[in-house]
Structure formats: structure tokens, C-alpha cells
Write a protein that holds these residues in place. Structure first.
Motif, PDB file in Angstrom:
ATOM      1  N   GLN A 119      20.817 -35.086 -38.580  1.00  0.00           N
ATOM      2  CA  GLN A 119      21.352 -36.136 -37.714  1.00  0.00           C
ATOM      3  C   GLN A 119      21.562 -35.597 -36.303  1.00  0.00           C
ATOM      4  O   GLN A 119      22.028 -34.476 -36.106  1.00  0.00           O
ATOM      5  N   VAL A 120      21.195 -36.413 -35.320  1.00  0.00           N
ATOM      6  CA  VAL A 120      21.292 -36.000 -33.925  1.00  0.00           C
ATOM      7  C   VAL A 120      22.756 -35.900 -33.523  1.00  0.00           C
ATOM      8  O   VAL A 120      23.582 -36.758 -33.875  1.00  0.00           O
ATOM      9  N   THR A 121      23.074 -34.847 -32.790  1.00  0.00           N
ATOM     10  CA  THR A 121      24.426 -34.642 -32.282  1.00  0.00           C
ATOM     11  C   THR A 121      24.357 -34.348 -30.797  1.00  0.00           C
ATOM     12  O   THR A 121      23.561 -33.519 -30.360  1.00  0.00           O
ATOM     13  N   ARG A 122      25.192 -35.043 -30.020  1.00  0.00           N
ATOM     14  CA  ARG A 122      25.262 -34.815 -28.568  1.00  0.00           C
ATOM     15  C   ARG A 122      26.471 -33.944 -28.284  1.00  0.00           C
ATOM     16  O   ARG A 122      27.592 -34.286 -28.646  1.00  0.00           O
ATOM     17  N   LEU A 123      26.215 -32.824 -27.625  1.00  0.00           N
ATOM     18  CA  LEU A 123      27.265 -31.845 -27.361  1.00  0.00           C
ATOM     19  C   LEU A 123      27.592 -31.831 -25.880  1.00  0.00           C
ATOM     20  O   LEU A 123      26.695 -31.881 -25.025  1.00  0.00           O
ATOM     21  N   LYS A 124      28.873 -31.746 -25.594  1.00  0.00           N
ATOM     22  CA  LYS A 124      29.337 -31.745 -24.209  1.00  0.00           C
ATOM     23  C   LYS A 124      30.488 -30.760 -24.093  1.00  0.00           C
ATOM     24  O   LYS A 124      31.436 -30.784 -24.890  1.00  0.00           O
ATOM     25  N   SER A 125      30.378 -29.877 -23.089  1.00  0.00           N
ATOM     26  CA  SER A 125      31.429 -28.890 -22.875  1.00  0.00           C
ATOM     27  C   SER A 125      32.637 -29.539 -22.214  1.00  0.00           C
ATOM     28  O   SER A 125      32.503 -30.381 -21.321  1.00  0.00           O
ATOM     29  N   ILE A 126      33.812 -29.148 -22.648  1.00  0.00           N
ATOM     30  CA  ILE A 126      35.039 -29.654 -22.016  1.00  0.00           C
ATOM     31  C   ILE A 126      35.134 -29.156 -20.583  1.00  0.00           C
ATOM     32  O   ILE A 126      35.571 -29.871 -19.682  1.00  0.00           O
ATOM     33  N   GLN A 127      34.693 -27.925 -20.335  1.00  0.00           N
ATOM     34  CA  GLN A 127      34.767 -27.370 -18.983  1.00  0.00           C
ATOM     35  C   GLN A 127      33.690 -27.921 -18.065  1.00  0.00           C
ATOM     36  O   GLN A 127      33.821 -27.891 -16.857  1.00  0.00           O
ATOM     37  N   ALA A 128      32.580 -28.410 -18.612  1.00  0.00           N
ATOM     38  CA  ALA A 128      31.480 -28.934 -17.791  1.00  0.00           C
ATOM     39  C   ALA A 128      30.990 -30.223 -18.434  1.00  0.00           C
ATOM     40  O   ALA A 128      29.940 -30.273 -19.044  1.00  0.00           O
ATOM     41  N   SER A 129      31.781 -31.294 -18.277  1.00  0.00           N
ATOM     42  CA  SER A 129      31.519 -32.530 -19.013  1.00  0.00           C
ATOM     43  C   SER A 129      30.234 -33.228 -18.582  1.00  0.00           C
ATOM     44  O   SER A 129      29.731 -34.088 -19.291  1.00  0.00           O
ATOM     45  N   ALA A 130      29.682 -32.869 -17.414  1.00  0.00           N
ATOM     46  CA  ALA A 130      28.475 -33.555 -16.953  1.00  0.00           C
ATOM     47  C   ALA A 130      27.231 -33.096 -17.705  1.00  0.00           C
ATOM     48  O   ALA A 130      26.222 -33.777 -17.703  1.00  0.00           O
ATOM     49  N   VAL A 131      27.285 -31.940 -18.332  1.00  0.00           N
ATOM     50  CA  VAL A 131      26.125 -31.396 -19.033  1.00  0.00           C
ATOM     51  C   VAL A 131      26.194 -31.803 -20.495  1.00  0.00           C
ATOM     52  O   VAL A 131      27.197 -31.571 -21.163  1.00  0.00           O
ATOM     53  N   GLU A 132      25.116 -32.427 -20.984  1.00  0.00           N
ATOM     54  CA  GLU A 132      25.069 -32.874 -22.380  1.00  0.00           C
ATOM     55  C   GLU A 132      23.774 -32.384 -23.003  1.00  0.00           C
ATOM     56  O   GLU A 132      22.706 -32.501 -22.412  1.00  0.00           O
ATOM     57  N   ILE A 133      23.880 -31.836 -24.207  1.00  0.00           N
ATOM     58  CA  ILE A 133      22.729 -31.295 -24.920  1.00  0.00           C
ATOM     59  C   ILE A 133      22.656 -31.956 -26.284  1.00  0.00           C
ATOM     60  O   ILE A 133      23.679 -32.175 -26.935  1.00  0.00           O
ATOM     61  N   GLU A 134      21.441 -32.286 -26.703  1.00  0.00           N
ATOM     62  CA  GLU A 134      21.222 -32.874 -28.022  1.00  0.00           C
ATOM     63  C   GLU A 134      20.647 -31.837 -28.972  1.00  0.00           C
ATOM     64  O   GLU A 134      19.856 -30.984 -28.572  1.00  0.00           O
ATOM     65  N   GLY A 135      21.050 -31.936 -30.218  1.00  0.00           N
ATOM     66  CA  GLY A 135      20.496 -31.059 -31.240  1.00  0.00           C
ATOM     67  C   GLY A 135      20.774 -31.623 -32.617  1.00  0.00           C
ATOM     68  O   GLY A 135      21.756 -32.347 -32.812  1.00  0.00           O
ATOM     69  N   PRO A 136      19.932 -31.327 -33.592  1.00  0.00           N
ATOM     70  CA  PRO A 136      20.156 -31.827 -34.961  1.00  0.00           C
ATOM     71  C   PRO A 136      21.153 -30.950 -35.710  1.00  0.00           C
ATOM     72  O   PRO A 136      21.285 -29.750 -35.434  1.00  0.00           O
ATOM     73  N   ILE A 137      21.830 -31.544 -36.672  1.00  0.00           N
ATOM     74  CA  ILE A 137      22.690 -30.767 -37.563  1.00  0.00           C
ATOM     75  C   ILE A 137      21.794 -29.867 -38.413  1.00  0.00           C
ATOM     76  O   ILE A 137      20.868 -30.333 -39.070  1.00  0.00           O
ATOM     77  N   SER A 138      22.049 -28.572 -38.372  1.00  0.00           N
ATOM     78  CA  SER A 138      21.224 -27.615 -39.104  1.00  0.00           C
ATOM     79  C   SER A 138      21.865 -27.160 -40.407  1.00  0.00           C
ATOM     80  O   SER A 138      21.175 -26.645 -41.290  1.00  0.00           O
ATOM     81  N   GLU A 139      23.165 -27.360 -40.531  1.00  0.00           N
ATOM     82  CA  GLU A 139      23.860 -26.854 -41.720  1.00  0.00           C
ATOM     83  C   GLU A 139      25.143 -27.631 -41.926  1.00  0.00           C
ATOM     84  O   GLU A 139      25.837 -27.983 -40.958  1.00  0.00           O
ATOM     85  N   ILE A 140      25.455 -27.920 -43.177  1.00  0.00           N
ATOM     86  CA  ILE A 140      26.749 -28.501 -43.548  1.00  0.00           C
ATOM     87  C   ILE A 140      27.400 -27.513 -44.504  1.00  0.00           C
ATOM     88  O   ILE A 140      26.915 -27.295 -45.613  1.00  0.00           O
ATOM     89  N   ARG A 141      28.486 -26.909 -44.076  1.00  0.00           N
ATOM     90  CA  ARG A 141      29.143 -25.903 -44.897  1.00  0.00           C
ATOM     91  C   ARG A 141      29.900 -26.570 -46.042  1.00  0.00           C
ATOM     92  O   ARG A 141      30.635 -27.533 -45.825  1.00  0.00           O
ATOM     93  N   PRO A 142      29.721 -26.066 -47.252  1.00  0.00           N
ATOM     94  CA  PRO A 142      30.265 -26.755 -48.415  1.00  0.00           C
ATOM     95  C   PRO A 142      31.762 -26.582 -48.620  1.00  0.00           C
ATOM     96  O   PRO A 142      32.367 -27.310 -49.398  1.00  0.00           O
ATOM     97  N   VAL A 143      32.390 -25.621 -47.936  1.00  0.00           N
ATOM     98  CA  VAL A 143      33.800 -25.312 -48.179  1.00  0.00           C
ATOM     99  C   VAL A 143      34.680 -26.220 -47.334  1.00  0.00           C
ATOM    100  O   VAL A 143      34.440 -26.422 -46.143  1.00  0.00           O
TER     101      VAL A 143
END
Length: 323
Positions: free
Chosen positions: A225-249
Motif C-alpha cells: 500500500q502506498v504511503t506518503r511520508l512527510k518530515s515534521i521539520q521539513a513539511s514541504a517535502v513529501e515522499i511516496e513509498g510502498p509498505i515493505s514489511e508489517i511486523r507481526p509483534v
């Protein structure tokens, strides 16, 4: 409304118009007074179901740099916070012992090479004499055995020379990857043993965003699933990436599960930094209206649809999905 097409009239502040009764034009104003309303045309657009999470960035590579030989530190070239390139010299050790060991190993190699050259010449002479029946074959076999022994000794000596040369090269402590020095653990004058930690590094080129999500969402969050990531310190920059792992714990304190998104550093993100992630759980075409257009009535939530003649409205029950 999800995956449903409706035509609604919106009772909110858009373009004002007026509806009046259907009587004649003689000025008869009996009946209820006219009501001011707002009318608009509904739209259909792409709607996304997002789940937001605030997580942290973790470096994919965070090596500890250790001394690969022993010696006294004579020079330190890098400090905590410095950006370094792979192969850059971080510190230098006193290499007198390593230089001496290399010299001894080289001398042994040269001595054995000379002996082996002499023995090879002797074997050749004995071979000629054996053919002429001037010496016994036992003498020739003994000479051959001595030659093989010298060859084995030479091979071992060459390995020792190679090890001594590497030991001398390791008097320079090098950065194994490009990254940032996180901490310096040695100072000039310190004696370090082989394997002792000298620096800790973090490579910020490739990062992982670790995002906690509520346990109730474990069945709708999926790898890819696509996830959009944004830094709190640099909110103008946004990067997209897929979920690569779901940790079972499930976390003992937070009762949350963690998802991992692999990202490439845009240039200023750092290991341990907080990150905001919007996970796109679902996306579809839908009819959308402003929230004020949906009115709560005894039968539930409704909108008012303008009839074709434009003189009256019809109450239409709806089921609202995403807000």
C-alpha cells in the motif's frame, strides 16, 4: 457516499438563488413565504481513505567502525557530526610494528625464492644425469621432494607477507560506507587493540520509516500500500513509498503494530527523526458534498435534491462513508 452516484442539492453558502410558490403572476402571496437556499451541482472525484501515523526514521546501515589491527592512535581526522565518504581515513595508528612484520615476511619470501630457484636447477641437472644413468633415481626423487617442500614453504611465506601487508594497511581506519559520524570513541595517544570500537556511523542514504498503527487496522493494512511520508521539520517535502514489511509483534505498551516503508533520503532526513505517514488504505471514485449539505432528520442523514422543474426539493436519505 462510497461507490454511489447521487444528485444532491447542497444547503450551504454557495451561489444564492430563490424559489417561490407556483401560483399565478397576479401578486397572490398567500401561503408560506419564499425560502432562501443555496444550490450547487455535485461533483465526482477520486477519494482516498487515509490512515495517519507519526513514526520514526531508522537508518538501514549503521556500522560500528573498529580497529582491524593494534597500535597507538597518532592522528584523528573525523569528529562526531562530520559527513564522510566511503574509504575516507578516519584515524591513523602507529604502524612501526606492522612495518617490521612486513619486512620480516618479505625477507622470508625472498630467502625461500632463492632456495627454490637453486633446488629447481639441481633437479634439472639430476634429471639429465638420471637419463644418462650417471646417478640413481633415488637421488632424483629426494631432490624433487625437497623442491616440493620449498614450494610449500614459499606459498606459506607469501601468505604471511600478504597478511603483514594488510595489517600495515589497516593502520589507517577507513569509513566503510558514506554517512555521518555519530560518535568518536578514540583519541590521539590511545592504544587500541584489534577489534576495539573507534567510531560509530550512520548512513542516511537509505532509510526506513517505522510507523505504528492501531491493532484494529491490522486486517486492512497490507504490504504494497502506498504511503506518503512527510518530515515534521521539513513539511514541504513529501515522499511516496510502498509498505515493505508489517511486523507481526504487537507493542507491549502501545498495543500497536508497526509497518515499515523503505525510502531514499531526499538529502536532509536523519536517523531517529520523527516522520508523518499517510497510508492509502483505499482509493475510489465517489460523489462528494460539503459536510453542511448533509442534514440529520428522524429517518437518518439526508440531502435535498432539486426536482427537474426547479420549484421544489426532494428529501433523499444517504449513507455517509468518509468525512
Amino acid at each position: 457516499m462510497r461507490r454511489t452516484q447521487l444528485v444532491w442539492i447542497l444547503l450551504s453558502g454557495f451561489v444564492a438563488c430563490f424559489l417561490v410558490g407556483c401560483g399565478d403572476q397576479s401578486g397572490d402571496m398567500s401561503g408560506p413565504p419564499p425560502t432562501s437556499i443555496t444550490v450547487t451541482t455535485i461533483t465526482t472525484q477520486q477519494v482516498e481513505h487515509l490512515e495517519r501515523s507519526v513514526g520514526r526514521l531508522v537508518a538501514n546501515t549503521a556500522p560500528n567502525v573498529a580497529a582491524e589491527t593494534s597500535g597507538r592512535v597518532t592522528k584523528v581526522y573525523a569528529e562526531a557530526g562530520d559527513s564522510v565518504e566511503m574509504g575516507q581515513v578516519l584515524a591513523r595508528l602507529d604502524g612501526q610494528a606492522q612495518t617490521a612484520n612486513q619486512g620480516i615476511a618479505r625477507g622470508e619470501v625472498e630467502r625461500l625464492q632463492a632456495l627454490l630457484s637453486q633446488q629447481s636447477a639441481r633437479v634439472k641437472r639430476l634429471n639429465t644425469l638420471v637419463v644418462q644413468s650417471l646417478v640413481s633415481e633415488d637421488q632424483y626423487d629426494e631432490a624433487m621432494a625437497q623442491q616440493r617442500a620449498l614450494e610449500s614453504q614459499l606459498s606459506s611465506a607469501q601468505s604471511h607477507l600478504k597478511a603483514a601487508t594488510l595489517d600495515l594497511e589497516h593502520t589507517e581506519i577507513l569509513a566503510p560506507v558514506s554517512g555521518v559520524i555519530e560518535s568518536r570513541l578514540v583519541s590521539e595517544g590511545d592504544f587500541v587493540a584489534r577489534g576495539q570500537l573507534a567510531f560509530s556511523m550512520v548512513s542516511a542514504e537509505a532509510l526506513r520509516a517505522v510507523l505504528p498503527i492501531p491493532q484494529r487496522l491490522s486486517e486492512v493494512i497490507q504490504v504494497g500500500q502506498v504511503t506518503r511520508l512527510k518530515s515534521i521539520q521539513a513539511s514541504a517535502v513529501e515522499i511516496e513509498g510502498p509498505i515493505s514489511e508489517i511486523r507481526p509483534v504487537v507493542g507491549a505498551q502501545s498495543r500497536a503494530i508497526e509497518v515499515v516503508v523503505e525510502v531514499t533520503n531526499p538529502g536532509h532526513w536523519r536517523d531517529g527523526q520523527s516522520i508523518v505517514g499517510d497510508i492509502v488504505v483505499d482509493a475510489y471514485e465517489a460523489v462528494v458534498v460539503p459536510p453542511r449539505a448533509v442534514v440529520r432528520r428522524p429517518i437518518g442523514e439526508v440531502v435535498y435534491v432539486l426536482e427537474s422543474n426547479g420549484t421544489r426539493v426532494r428529501e433523499q436519505a444517504v449513507q455517509v462513508s468518509l468525512r
